[in-house]
Motif scaffolding. Structure first.
Motif, PDB file in Angstrom:
ATOM      1  N   GLU A   1      -7.442   3.088   4.087  1.00  0.00           N
ATOM      2  CA  GLU A   1      -6.837   2.432   2.919  1.00  0.00           C
ATOM      3  C   GLU A   1      -7.504   2.899   1.625  1.00  0.00           C
ATOM      4  O   GLU A   1      -7.749   2.107   0.714  1.00  0.00           O
ATOM      5  CB  GLU A   1      -6.917   0.901   3.059  1.00  0.00           C
ATOM      6  CG  GLU A   1      -5.922   0.385   4.086  1.00  0.00           C
ATOM      7  CD  GLU A   1      -6.125  -1.080   4.435  1.00  0.00           C
ATOM      8  OE1 GLU A   1      -7.229  -1.604   4.174  1.00  0.00           O
ATOM      9  OE2 GLU A   1      -5.201  -1.684   4.984  1.00  0.00           O
ATOM     10  N   GLY A   2      -7.814   4.175   1.583  1.00  0.00           N
ATOM     11  CA  GLY A   2      -8.370   4.751   0.369  1.00  0.00           C
ATOM     12  C   GLY A   2      -9.862   4.537   0.177  1.00  0.00           C
ATOM     13  O   GLY A   2     -10.443   5.051  -0.774  1.00  0.00           O
ATOM     14  N   ARG A   3     -10.499   3.784   1.081  1.00  0.00           N
ATOM     15  CA  ARG A   3     -11.943   3.545   0.916  1.00  0.00           C
ATOM     16  C   ARG A   3     -12.734   4.401   1.907  1.00  0.00           C
ATOM     17  O   ARG A   3     -12.418   4.414   3.104  1.00  0.00           O
ATOM     18  CB  ARG A   3     -12.273   2.075   1.156  1.00  0.00           C
ATOM     19  CG  ARG A   3     -11.685   1.158   0.089  1.00  0.00           C
ATOM     20  CD  ARG A   3     -12.199  -0.264   0.269  1.00  0.00           C
ATOM     21  NE  ARG A   3     -13.642  -0.372   0.098  1.00  0.00           N
ATOM     22  CZ  ARG A   3     -14.361  -1.441   0.462  1.00  0.00           C
ATOM     23  NH1 ARG A   3     -13.757  -2.479   1.011  1.00  0.00           N
ATOM     24  NH2 ARG A   3     -15.670  -1.469   0.259  1.00  0.00           N
ATOM     25  N   PRO A   4     -13.753   5.085   1.431  1.00  0.00           N
ATOM     26  CA  PRO A   4     -14.543   5.948   2.328  1.00  0.00           C
ATOM     27  C   PRO A   4     -15.131   5.147   3.489  1.00  0.00           C
ATOM     28  O   PRO A   4     -15.587   4.015   3.311  1.00  0.00           O
ATOM     29  CB  PRO A   4     -15.654   6.481   1.434  1.00  0.00           C
ATOM     30  CG  PRO A   4     -15.165   6.310   0.042  1.00  0.00           C
ATOM     31  CD  PRO A   4     -14.236   5.142   0.052  1.00  0.00           C
TER      32      PRO A   4
ATOM     33  N   ASP B   1      -3.495  12.957   7.435  1.00  0.00           N
ATOM     34  CA  ASP B   1      -3.181  11.613   6.950  1.00  0.00           C
ATOM     35  C   ASP B   1      -2.349  10.900   8.003  1.00  0.00           C
ATOM     36  O   ASP B   1      -1.456  11.500   8.611  1.00  0.00           O
ATOM     37  CB  ASP B   1      -2.358  11.676   5.655  1.00  0.00           C
ATOM     38  CG  ASP B   1      -3.220  12.067   4.460  1.00  0.00           C
ATOM     39  OD1 ASP B   1      -4.464  12.064   4.597  1.00  0.00           O
ATOM     40  OD2 ASP B   1      -2.638  12.370   3.408  1.00  0.00           O
ATOM     41  N   ILE B   2      -2.646   9.625   8.221  1.00  0.00           N
ATOM     42  CA  ILE B   2      -1.867   8.834   9.159  1.00  0.00           C
ATOM     43  C   ILE B   2      -1.360   7.596   8.424  1.00  0.00           C
ATOM     44  O   ILE B   2      -2.142   6.862   7.803  1.00  0.00           O
ATOM     45  CB  ILE B   2      -2.705   8.426  10.392  1.00  0.00           C
ATOM     46  CG1 ILE B   2      -3.263   9.678  11.085  1.00  0.00           C
ATOM     47  CG2 ILE B   2      -1.869   7.597  11.368  1.00  0.00           C
ATOM     48  CD1 ILE B   2      -4.137   9.404  12.304  1.00  0.00           C
ATOM     49  N   ALA B   3      -0.048   7.379   8.469  1.00  0.00           N
ATOM     50  CA  ALA B   3       0.548   6.240   7.761  1.00  0.00           C
ATOM     51  C   ALA B   3       0.425   4.979   8.596  1.00  0.00           C
ATOM     52  O   ALA B   3       0.309   5.039   9.827  1.00  0.00           O
ATOM     53  CB  ALA B   3       2.020   6.537   7.471  1.00  0.00           C
ATOM     54  N   LYS B   4       0.471   3.844   7.925  1.00  0.00           N
ATOM     55  CA  LYS B   4       0.436   2.573   8.643  1.00  0.00           C
ATOM     56  C   LYS B   4       1.648   2.487   9.580  1.00  0.00           C
ATOM     57  O   LYS B   4       2.768   2.816   9.182  1.00  0.00           O
ATOM     58  CB  LYS B   4       0.483   1.419   7.636  1.00  0.00           C
ATOM     59  CG  LYS B   4       0.376   0.056   8.297  1.00  0.00           C
ATOM     60  CD  LYS B   4       0.213  -1.017   7.255  1.00  0.00           C
ATOM     61  CE  LYS B   4       0.245  -2.424   7.808  1.00  0.00           C
ATOM     62  NZ  LYS B   4       0.346  -2.643   9.225  1.00  0.00           N
TER      63      LYS B   4
ATOM     64  N   MET C   1       0.839  -1.197   0.000  1.00  0.00           N
ATOM     65  CA  MET C   1       0.000   0.000   0.000  1.00  0.00           C
ATOM     66  C   MET C   1       0.877   1.250   0.000  1.00  0.00           C
ATOM     67  O   MET C   1       1.813   1.354   0.767  1.00  0.00           O
ATOM     68  CB  MET C   1      -0.867  -0.010   1.271  1.00  0.00           C
ATOM     69  CG  MET C   1      -2.001   0.970   1.228  1.00  0.00           C
ATOM     70  SD  MET C   1      -2.874   1.017   2.804  1.00  0.00           S
ATOM     71  CE  MET C   1      -1.648   1.841   3.846  1.00  0.00           C
ATOM     72  N   THR C   2       0.552   2.181  -0.864  1.00  0.00           N
ATOM     73  CA  THR C   2       1.388   3.377  -0.925  1.00  0.00           C
ATOM     74  C   THR C   2       0.756   4.562  -0.198  1.00  0.00           C
ATOM     75  O   THR C   2       1.447   5.334   0.436  1.00  0.00           O
ATOM     76  CB  THR C   2       1.659   3.779  -2.398  1.00  0.00           C
ATOM     77  OG1 THR C   2       0.405   3.765  -3.088  1.00  0.00           O
ATOM     78  CG2 THR C   2       2.615   2.817  -3.065  1.00  0.00           C
ATOM     79  N   GLY C   3      -0.552   4.699  -0.274  1.00  0.00           N
ATOM     80  CA  GLY C   3      -1.221   5.849   0.340  1.00  0.00           C
ATOM     81  C   GLY C   3      -1.271   5.721   1.848  1.00  0.00           C
ATOM     82  O   GLY C   3      -0.809   4.740   2.425  1.00  0.00           O
ATOM     83  N   PRO C   4      -1.822   6.750   2.516  1.00  0.00           N
ATOM     84  CA  PRO C   4      -1.952   6.692   3.974  1.00  0.00           C
ATOM     85  C   PRO C   4      -2.968   5.625   4.397  1.00  0.00           C
ATOM     86  O   PRO C   4      -3.867   5.295   3.623  1.00  0.00           O
ATOM     87  CB  PRO C   4      -2.443   8.084   4.342  1.00  0.00           C
ATOM     88  CG  PRO C   4      -3.083   8.618   3.099  1.00  0.00           C
ATOM     89  CD  PRO C   4      -2.378   7.979   1.949  1.00  0.00           C
ATOM     90  N   LEU C   5      -2.798   5.111   5.599  1.00  0.00           N
ATOM     91  CA  LEU C   5      -3.772   4.144   6.121  1.00  0.00           C
ATOM     92  C   LEU C   5      -5.091   4.868   6.421  1.00  0.00           C
ATOM     93  O   LEU C   5      -6.168   4.402   6.083  1.00  0.00           O
ATOM     94  CB  LEU C   5      -3.219   3.489   7.395  1.00  0.00           C
ATOM     95  CG  LEU C   5      -4.140   2.509   8.109  1.00  0.00           C
ATOM     96  CD1 LEU C   5      -4.471   1.320   7.221  1.00  0.00           C
ATOM     97  CD2 LEU C   5      -3.486   2.015   9.404  1.00  0.00           C
ATOM     98  N   ILE C   6      -4.949   6.010   7.093  1.00  0.00           N
ATOM     99  CA  ILE C   6      -6.127   6.803   7.453  1.00  0.00           C
ATOM    100  C   ILE C   6      -5.991   8.166   6.784  1.00  0.00           C
ATOM    101  O   ILE C   6      -4.910   8.756   6.803  1.00  0.00           O
ATOM    102  CB  ILE C   6      -6.187   7.019   8.981  1.00  0.00           C
ATOM    103  CG1 ILE C   6      -6.269   5.682   9.701  1.00  0.00           C
ATOM    104  CG2 ILE C   6      -7.353   7.926   9.370  1.00  0.00           C
ATOM    105  CD1 ILE C   6      -6.027   5.782  11.198  1.00  0.00           C
ATOM    106  N   SER C   7      -7.072   8.631   6.200  1.00  0.00           N
ATOM    107  CA  SER C   7      -7.014   9.936   5.568  1.00  0.00           C
ATOM    108  C   SER C   7      -8.285  10.735   5.842  1.00  0.00           C
ATOM    109  O   SER C   7      -9.381  10.303   5.518  1.00  0.00           O
ATOM    110  CB  SER C   7      -6.822   9.751   4.057  1.00  0.00           C
ATOM    111  OG  SER C   7      -6.829  11.001   3.440  1.00  0.00           O
ATOM    112  N   LEU C   8      -8.113  11.866   6.502  1.00  0.00           N
ATOM    113  CA  LEU C   8      -9.237  12.780   6.692  1.00  0.00           C
ATOM    114  C   LEU C   8      -8.999  13.972   5.777  1.00  0.00           C
ATOM    115  O   LEU C   8      -7.914  14.559   5.797  1.00  0.00           O
ATOM    116  CB  LEU C   8      -9.321  13.282   8.133  1.00  0.00           C
ATOM    117  CG  LEU C   8      -9.676  12.241   9.199  1.00  0.00           C
ATOM    118  CD1 LEU C   8      -8.437  11.818   9.947  1.00  0.00           C
ATOM    119  CD2 LEU C   8     -10.694  12.792  10.162  1.00  0.00           C
ATOM    120  N   ALA C   9      -9.988  14.287   4.944  1.00  0.00           N
ATOM    121  CA  ALA C   9      -9.835  15.392   4.013  1.00  0.00           C
ATOM    122  C   ALA C   9     -10.941  16.403   4.239  1.00  0.00           C
ATOM    123  O   ALA C   9     -12.106  16.115   4.002  1.00  0.00           O
ATOM    124  CB  ALA C   9      -9.842  14.877   2.577  1.00  0.00           C
TER     125      ALA C   9
END
Ligand SMILES: Nc1ncnc2c1ncn2[C@@H]1O[C@H](COP(=O)(O)OP(=O)(O)OP(=O)(O)O)[C@@H](O)[C@H]1O
Ligand code: SF4
Ligand SMILES: [Mg+2]
Length: 339
Positions: A66-69, A28-31, A1-9
């Motif tokens: 993981e990129g899913r809402p 954004d919070i990384a794994k 996985m490249t993106g953040p684990l958790i992402s609040l936008a």
């Protein structure tokens, strides 16, 4: 996985009664990362935790894992989501049924999640050992264990279903200092062993300094600074971060003399001040601050700050040094509005 684990936008949450508890939160919070969340009472820390675990819904913006809402994840498989993201509360064990022995309380989620009881019991036995809890704790009722043990039981319960994200809202509050230290060591150890990602709220800045890779400072529903913990503690960029840190002389005794005492009440999130929300208490507020709301922006050293005059830049640093000078005569025993 490249993106953040958790992402609040750009997440906002407005409660009934026009309480804007969260205002344009992006994070954004990384794994594997541990993010600490600090700020005065009412700044929105618990609300942010509740949004992340799906207990409160953002009024605007998106939360993704993981990129899913989040709402799609929960709708698709609510139990799987609950296994993945666990909320750890300060009084988790005290709030459990006082009439059930801890062993049974721990087995309860197994049935709900359709997990094999024997495998579950093996997992409990393994975790008891990892957490340094005696087997006998299973036969006790919640009120029969010490504060430190209760906290470990709560951690065990949170870990039983194999989560990848732990959201901990003041996990060490109310414990003796030495027990707090043990608990933090334990959380650090578990993070490595089990590959966990943490968001941890604490009023205890020493706890945050010890455990968090990155620290996020909130004020009136907004992130005012997000920085690597070492950078923040060695030189805060936002005046509010500086004030918050300076209320804790243990962090750096040399700072005692330059403690910034914030004057005035915390404004209400129902009608936050115009311009910069912190201007009514900021020791270096200028005309621009009252007129123009600062945006969260990146600084060259990688941190983010919501301030027109960050202390890491010459103008802010000079103004802050002058303000600190004015405050230098404040007696050490004076009540601290931020404590
Ligand atoms: N269910 C609710 N309805 C209306 N307002 C709420 C609700 N929950 C929280 N609030 C308000 O939202 C704001 C943020 O509250 P929150 O509990 O997130 O703060 P906090 O940073 O966790 O504070 P503390 O350090 O005291 O735990 C506060 O003004 C609070 O009064
Ligand atoms: S924008 Fe102005 S009032 Fe707000 S924190 Fe920065 S200096 Fe203080
Ligand atoms: Mg709270």
């Amino acid at each position: 996985m490249t993106g953040p684990l958790i992402s609040l936008a750009d997440v906002s949450l407005v409660f009934d009664g026009n309480v804007g508890a969260l205002n344009h939160i992006s994070l954004d919070i990384a794994k594997g990362e541990t993010v600490g969340l600090v700020g005065e009472s009412g700044s929105g820390k618990t609300t942010l935790c509740r949004v992340l675990v799906g207990l409160a819904e953002a009024t605007a913006g998106t939360v993704a894992i993981e990129g899913r809402p989040l709402d799609a994840l929960i709708a698709a498989d609510p139990l799987a989501f609950r296994r993945k993201v666990q909320l750890l509360l300060q009084d988790a064990v005290a709030s459990l049924s006082p009439r059930m022995r801890i062993g049974r309380l721990l087995e309860e989620p197994l049935a709900i999640h359709g997990m094999d009881l024997l495998a579950g019991r093996r997992r409990i036995a393994d975790l008891l050992q990892r957490l340094g809890l005696p087997q006998g704790v299973l036969d006790k009722y919640p009120h029969q264990v010490s504060g430190g043990q209760a906290r470990r039981v709560a951690i065990l319960r949170a870990l039983m279903l194999g989560p990848s994200i732990i959201v901990a809202d003041e996990p060490t509050a109310g414990l003796d200092v030495s027990v707090q230290g043990d608990l933090i060591n334990l959380l650090v150890e578990l993070r490595g062993d089990l590959g966990l990602t943490y968001l941890i709220v604490s009023h205890n800045l020493n706890v945050i300094r010890r455990i968090a890779d990155r620290t996020v400072v909130m004020y009136l529903g907004q992130i005012v600074e997000a920085a690597p913990t070492t950078a923040l503690f060695s030189g805060p960029a936002h005046p509010y971060s500086a004030a918050l840190l300076s209320t804790n002389p243990a962090i750096d005794p040399r700072r005692r003399r330059t403690r910034i005492v914030l004057e005035g009440e915390i404004p209400s999130v129902v009608s936050p001040p115009p311009g910069c929300r912190f201007h009514t208490r900021c020791p270096i507020a200028a005309a621009r601050c009252r007129a123009e709301e600062p945006q969260l922006r990146p600084l060259p050293d990688g941190r983010q700050v919501r301030c027109h005059f960050p202390l890491t830049e010459p103008e802010g640093a000079a103004a802050f040094a002058a303000a600190a000078q004015r405050h230098a005569n404040v007696p050490a025993d004076r009540p601290r509005p931020l404590a």
